[in-house]
Scaffold this active site. Structure first.
Site, mmCIF file in Angstrom:
data_model
loop_
_atom_site.group_PDB
_atom_site.id
_atom_site.type_symbol
_atom_site.label_atom_id
_atom_site.label_comp_id
_atom_site.label_asym_id
_atom_site.label_seq_id
_atom_site.Cartn_x
_atom_site.Cartn_y
_atom_site.Cartn_z
ATOM 1 N N TYR A 25 -18.561 -7.120 41.118
ATOM 2 C CA TYR A 25 -19.669 -6.447 42.070
ATOM 3 C C TYR A 25 -20.733 -7.632 41.941
ATOM 4 O O TYR A 25 -21.748 -7.485 41.557
ATOM 5 C CB TYR A 25 -20.315 -5.328 41.290
ATOM 6 N N HIS A 108 -11.015 -14.601 50.074
ATOM 7 C CA HIS A 108 -10.719 -15.876 50.031
ATOM 8 C C HIS A 108 -8.980 -15.999 49.554
ATOM 9 O O HIS A 108 -8.572 -15.389 48.841
ATOM 10 C CB HIS A 108 -11.478 -16.462 48.969
ATOM 11 N N GLU A 195 -17.213 -25.542 52.522
ATOM 12 C CA GLU A 195 -18.263 -25.617 51.272
ATOM 13 C C GLU A 195 -18.284 -27.005 50.671
ATOM 14 O O GLU A 195 -19.356 -27.175 50.224
ATOM 15 C CB GLU A 195 -17.742 -24.427 50.323
ATOM 16 N N SER A 252 -40.131 -31.879 69.023
ATOM 17 C CA SER A 252 -40.479 -32.930 69.828
ATOM 18 C C SER A 252 -39.537 -33.939 70.304
ATOM 19 O O SER A 252 -38.357 -34.205 69.652
ATOM 20 C CB SER A 252 -41.566 -34.045 68.989
HETATM 21 N N1 LIG Z 1 -19.796 -15.951 46.986
HETATM 22 C C1 LIG Z 1 -19.706 -15.773 48.298
HETATM 23 O O1 LIG Z 1 -20.313 -15.748 49.055
HETATM 24 C C2 LIG Z 1 -18.133 -15.996 48.949
HETATM 25 C C3 LIG Z 1 -17.130 -15.857 47.862
HETATM 26 N N2 LIG Z 1 -15.877 -15.679 48.303
HETATM 27 C C4 LIG Z 1 -14.764 -15.134 47.525
HETATM 28 O O2 LIG Z 1 -14.974 -13.737 46.969
HETATM 29 C C5 LIG Z 1 -14.554 -13.452 45.711
HETATM 30 C C6 LIG Z 1 -15.695 -13.402 44.867
HETATM 31 O O3 LIG Z 1 -16.562 -14.431 44.809
HETATM 32 P P1 LIG Z 1 -18.070 -13.974 44.199
HETATM 33 O O4 LIG Z 1 -18.517 -12.879 44.841
HETATM 34 O O5 LIG Z 1 -18.872 -15.389 44.799
HETATM 35 O O6 LIG Z 1 -18.002 -13.690 42.706
HETATM 36 P P2 LIG Z 1 -19.331 -13.634 41.890
HETATM 37 O O7 LIG Z 1 -19.150 -14.695 40.759
HETATM 38 O O8 LIG Z 1 -20.508 -13.636 42.526
HETATM 39 O O9 LIG Z 1 -19.192 -12.170 41.032
HETATM 40 C C7 LIG Z 1 -18.035 -11.899 40.155
HETATM 41 C C8 LIG Z 1 -18.042 -10.595 39.768
HETATM 42 O O10 LIG Z 1 -16.909 -10.468 39.138
HETATM 43 C C9 LIG Z 1 -17.098 -9.625 37.909
HETATM 44 N N3 LIG Z 1 -16.116 -10.051 36.912
HETATM 45 C C10 LIG Z 1 -16.000 -11.071 36.346
HETATM 46 N N4 LIG Z 1 -14.747 -10.928 35.576
HETATM 47 C C11 LIG Z 1 -14.433 -9.726 35.701
HETATM 48 C C12 LIG Z 1 -13.152 -9.174 34.905
HETATM 49 N N5 LIG Z 1 -12.423 -9.650 34.078
HETATM 50 N N6 LIG Z 1 -13.047 -7.927 35.576
HETATM 51 C C13 LIG Z 1 -13.945 -7.311 36.396
HETATM 52 N N7 LIG Z 1 -14.866 -7.910 37.045
HETATM 53 C C14 LIG Z 1 -15.213 -8.928 36.517
HETATM 54 C C15 LIG Z 1 -18.653 -10.039 37.542
HETATM 55 O O11 LIG Z 1 -19.144 -9.056 36.837
HETATM 56 P P3 LIG Z 1 -20.317 -9.576 35.566
HETATM 57 O O12 LIG Z 1 -21.252 -10.198 36.386
HETATM 58 O O13 LIG Z 1 -20.748 -8.418 34.970
HETATM 59 O O14 LIG Z 1 -19.528 -10.598 34.732
HETATM 60 C C16 LIG Z 1 -19.065 -10.136 38.995
HETATM 61 O O15 LIG Z 1 -19.407 -8.754 39.271
HETATM 62 C C17 LIG Z 1 -14.061 -14.934 45.671
HETATM 63 O O16 LIG Z 1 -12.640 -15.028 45.834
HETATM 64 C C18 LIG Z 1 -14.599 -15.994 46.481
HETATM 65 O O17 LIG Z 1 -13.942 -17.242 46.748
HETATM 66 C C19 LIG Z 1 -15.708 -15.576 49.920
HETATM 67 C C20 LIG Z 1 -16.490 -15.789 50.753
HETATM 68 C C21 LIG Z 1 -17.999 -16.010 50.095
HETATM 69 C C1 LIG Z 2 -20.418 -18.380 50.927
HETATM 70 C C2 LIG Z 2 -19.313 -19.107 51.117
HETATM 71 O O1 LIG Z 2 -18.777 -18.929 52.541
HETATM 72 C C3 LIG Z 2 -18.477 -20.017 50.481
HETATM 73 C C4 LIG Z 2 -19.391 -21.139 50.504
HETATM 74 O O2 LIG Z 2 -17.307 -20.295 50.984
HETATM 75 C C5 LIG Z 2 -18.173 -19.463 48.967
HETATM 76 O O3 LIG Z 2 -19.232 -19.023 48.286
HETATM 77 O O4 LIG Z 2 -17.130 -19.761 48.558
HETATM 78 MG MG LIG Z 3 -16.970 -19.772 52.846
HETATM 79 MG MG LIG Z 4 -15.494 -20.280 49.586
#
Ligand SMILES: NC(=O)C1=CN([C@@H]2O[C@H](COP(=O)(O)OP(=O)(O)OC[C@H]3O[C@@H](n4cnc5c(N)ncnc54)[C@H](OP(=O)(O)O)[C@@H]3O)[C@@H](O)[C@H]2O)C=CC1
Ligand SMILES: CC(=O)[C@](C)(O)C(=O)O
Ligand SMILES: [Mg+2]
Ligand SMILES: [Mg+2]
Length: 333
Positions: A25, A108, A195, A252
């Protein structure tokens, strides 16, 4: 020209009535969970016991369960936890609980493409990868817009995986702006390249170098911040809305002349050669190996770099100046 899919291309029945587990989340997880819920999909957020995100999800009115329990009931399990821990959590919490005939999904392609996760053959495996930060996937959706996605199918056990993936993309708002078919390899390699070379690595180091150049020459750091950092959003907003042409229309002629003459002095053949080297490191897996090794070794180098950049003068000066801009303070996940 690639086919771009929109709302009208979606078979919503492919996801309607299905139970979706969003594992994680954070940036993407909160956006997918809330957007899909508001699109009418039954969502359960899967988190670990003691997760600091759990209360946020509950406060947003979402069902929360431990990972294994969320996966057990799910028709679709979307993994939105950090790339570097996905393989471990998949092995211990997800794989043992996946329903036969269900679908496993990613935002991803890293763990599938670099073979860190090998799913069973009797399930669908797809990806819906937003081309934007999760907080903007949520904010744009809530404002009635959408962040584009690219989507791929790695395994189509049901024969409906493409329909399910496209319907999922609509559920998070992607088909409002356009969604394009890809492969796990193409998404992984282009996302890592974008990225590193442009969106995050490229722009932050360009902005910082500009700031440091002005400060070193004796100009006021606050002016260097406004000029090289704060105004960047305003310039990029115009490009986002109407291409480089709209930005160049608004600035400009003096600035436009400087754009054309100074730009190629900065982004030279040497720069482009280094971009190709960055892409090669991604394609041959050496970047992925370095990143996974860094995590196995405890991330000391990563944390040191994070700290060094956080302590940079540009962040200190910017923090003070942004404090006076109350409208920037967006309460987000
Ligand atoms: N960030 C982005 O905008 C983008 C990300 N992605 C992809 O999305 C995926 C997620 O990335 P992102 O959203 O950045 O991740 P974040 O680091 O923002 O969030 C990670 C989440 O996972 C939870 N978490 C951590 N460990 C566990 C576990 N053992 N079991 C269950 N939940 C867990 C964390 O909970 P807590 O906080 O409580 O530890 C947190 O809610 C990746 O594959 C990334 O490459 C793709 C496009 C863009
Ligand atoms: C936000 C996004 O598209 C990235 C940079 O690929 C990531 O957070 O992994
Ligand atoms: Mg990206
Ligand atoms: Mg990425």
């Amino acid at each position: 020209m690639a086919k771009v899919y929109y709302d009208q291309d979606v078979n919503w029945d492919a996801i309607s009535g299905k139970k979706v587990a969003i594992i994680g989340y954070g940036s993407q997880g909160h956006a997918h969970a809330l957007n899909l819920k508001e699109s009418g999909i039954d969502i359960t957020v899967g988190l670990y016991a003691g997760s600091k995100s759990a209360q946020k999800a509950k406060d947003a009115g979402l069902k929360v369960a431990e990972v294994a329990d969320a996966v057990k009931d799910a028709d679709i399990t979307m993994i939105l936890i950090p790339d570097e821990i996905q393989a471990k959590i998949y092995k211990t919490e997800i794989a043992p609980n996946l329903k036969a005939g269900s679908a496993l999904a990613f935002a991803h392609g890293f763990n599938i493409h670099f073979q860190q996760i090998q799913p069973p053959e009797d399930i669908d495996v797809f990806m819906v990868a937003p081309k934007g930060p999760g907080h903007l996937v949520r904010r744009t959706f809530a404002e009635g817009g959408g962040v584009p996605d690219i989507f791929a199918v790695y395994q189509d056990a049901s024969g409906k995986a493409w329909d399910i993936a496209l319907a999922y993309a609509r559920g998070i708002g992607g088909t409002r702006s356009g969604v394009i078919k890809t492969t796990f390899q193409e998404e992984t390699e282009t996302d890592l390249f974008g990225e590193q070379a442009v969106l995050c690595g490229g722009i932050t180091h360009l902005i910082t170098a500009g700031f440091e150049t002005l400060v070193k020459a004796g100009y006021q750091p606050e002016i260097a911040y406004f000029e090289c950092f704060h105004e960047m959003k305003l310039i990029v907003d115009l490009m986002y809305e109407g291409g480089m042409a709209k930005m160049r229309h608004s600035i400009s002629d003096t600035a436009e002349y400087g754009d054309y003459t100074a730009g190629p002095r900065l982004v030279t053949d040497k720069t482009k050669k280094e971009m190709e080297n960055i892409l090669t490191d991604i394609q041959d897996g050496s970047f992925a190996t370095k990143w996974l090794t860094e995590n196995k070794a405890g991330r000391a180098q990563f944390y040191a770099m994070r700290r060094r950049h956080a302590e940079h003068q540009i962040e200190e000066v910017g923090g003070k100046l942004r404090k006076m801009m109350s409208w920037l303070d967006k309460k987000e996940n």
